[in-house]
Design an enzyme around this catalytic site. Structure first.
Site, short mmCIF file in Angstrom:
data_model
loop_
_atom_site.label_atom_id
_atom_site.label_comp_id
_atom_site.label_asym_id
_atom_site.label_seq_id
_atom_site.Cartn_x
_atom_site.Cartn_y
_atom_site.Cartn_z
N HIS A 1 0.83 -1.22 0.00
CA HIS A 1 0.00 0.00 0.00
C HIS A 1 0.86 1.27 0.00
CE1 HIS A 1 -3.52 -2.44 0.52
NE2 HIS A 1 -3.17 -2.86 1.73
N ASP B 1 -2.69 -10.62 -2.03
CA ASP B 1 -3.21 -10.18 -0.73
C ASP B 1 -4.72 -9.94 -0.87
OD1 ASP B 1 -2.00 -8.67 1.95
OD2 ASP B 1 -3.88 -7.75 1.27
N HIS C 1 -6.25 -7.39 0.02
CA HIS C 1 -6.47 -5.99 -0.36
C HIS C 1 -5.74 -5.65 -1.66
CE1 HIS C 1 -6.80 -6.19 4.12
NE2 HIS C 1 -7.89 -5.46 3.88
N ASP D 1 -4.14 -12.78 4.35
CA ASP D 1 -5.43 -12.32 4.87
C ASP D 1 -6.61 -12.77 4.01
OD1 ASP D 1 -4.46 -10.60 2.94
OD2 ASP D 1 -4.68 -8.77 4.13
#
Ligand SMILES: [Zn+2]
Length: 341
Positions: free
Chosen positions: A162, A196, A198, A285
């Site tokens: 990110h 991931d 996200h 995740d």
């Protein structure tokens, strides 16, 4: 390409525990932080139980080369500010700079708001030291790949995907995958596949106008999950990087059976660009037990995921991104690594 345990090199950051955020502010509420040292400690303990050989990276030995890479992938103003700012306590931004000009003045909370985009990503006294050591680990891993090692894995924190060019967030400060990608891109085309939960918005941002580093991400639809403002199908790259970015936003509660064809489509897309190197941004995740996410992948599935990735038959660097079930994260990592052996 079958890779035995002995051919797999696993690096980890030894000092990651020095970066230990206590809380984040989510939707106005102060909650315990999810990106904590026990994530990596659980992985390392499980890998040791399984008798994997682990190589610690204790210190930064290539600082100038690292800074050259970091100021290529990130805004040099951000890197020099991060390097020279030494807070004595956790700094959270209190105002966010949404304009393109940076103004570095006043309280550190104001200054941090030039770069940090959320209230999940505090600047701590040791953040730079730990993030730079993880960067060193990525550099060492990239060098191993260039020396002919077929598979290198980095177990480090904080995560990186990110962290964009000049704006960062989502527990990330320096983009670890991008550090290795920049190094490898000097020798060939690199594909980064982000699995991931996200969207890898920082990685996408850094390489959005480049054709020598392809970026592909499979993730929760940003219309319902972080990072909220990037990760849609129509984000495909600009200028030289046109058609070099691919996003697969997914609905909630995706199962192994639903995930697999998407992974295969992503691999097909990567394969059609004929890259020389593969980097996997591995977020765990996506697991069914993750406390902040809602996919339903099982521990066994990570082995199948890794086997599927091997179809690309490329030198592969795996880097840990998210994964917040501190109970399951070690087992999930071992399952993934078993897919390479
Ligand atoms: Zn994540």
């Amino acid at each position: 390409m079958e890779i035995g345990k002995g051919q797999m090199k696993i690096f980890y950051t030894a000092n990651h525990q020095l970066h230990s955020p206590e809380f984040e502010v989510f939707n106005g509420e102060q909650v315990p932080h999810s990106e904590i040292p026990s994530r990596v400690e659980n992985i390392l303990a499980t890998l040791r139980e399984e008798e994997y050989e682990l190589t610690p990276v204790e210190s930064v030995t290539n600082e100038q080369e690292l800074l050259n890479i970091l100021t290529t992938i990130h805004d040099p103003n951000y890197i020099s500010w991060l390097q020279s700012t030494h807070p004595t306590e956790a700094i959270y931004p209190s105002v966010f700079n949404f304009l393109n000009q940076q103004l570095l003045h006043g309280h550190l909370s104001i200054q941090w708001g030039n770069f940090c985009t959320d209230m999940f990503t505090p600047l701590l006294p040791n953040t730079w030291t730990v993030a730079l050591t993880t960067a060193q680990t990525m550099y060492a891993a990239g060098q191993e790949i260039l020396n002919g090692q077929p598979n290198v894995t980095v177990i480090g924190r904080p995560p990186g995907h990110h962290a964009g060019r000049s704006r960062i967030g989502g527990y990330c400060y320096l983009n670890n995958a991008a550090i290795a990608a920049q190094l490898l891109s000097e020798k060939g085309t690199v594909a980064i596949l982000d699995v991931d939960y996200h969207h890898g918005n920082g990685t996408q941002d850094i390489f959005y106008d480049r054709a020598d580093v392809l970026t592909c991400s499979i993730h929760a639809d940003p219309r319902r999950k972080f990072p909220y403002f990037a990760g849609l199908e129509n984000e495909t790259g600009v200028r030289a990087g046109k058609k070099s970015n691919k996003n697969f936003p997914l609905a909630a509660e995706i199962t192994n059976e639903q995930y697999q064809p998407v992974l295969e489509e992503a691999i097909h897309w990567i394969s059609s660009h004929k890259p020389n190197f593969l980097i996997i941004s591995l977020g765990l995740d996506t697991h069914e037990s993750d406390p902040i996410a809602d996919f339903k992948l099982t521990t066994e599935y990570y082995q199948k995921m890794a086997r599927t990735l091997q179809q690309l038959n490329l030198p592969t660097l795996v880097v840990l991104e998210g994964g917040y079930s501190t109970e399951a994260i070690g087992r999930n990592m071992v399952s993934f690594l078993k897919g390479f052996s």
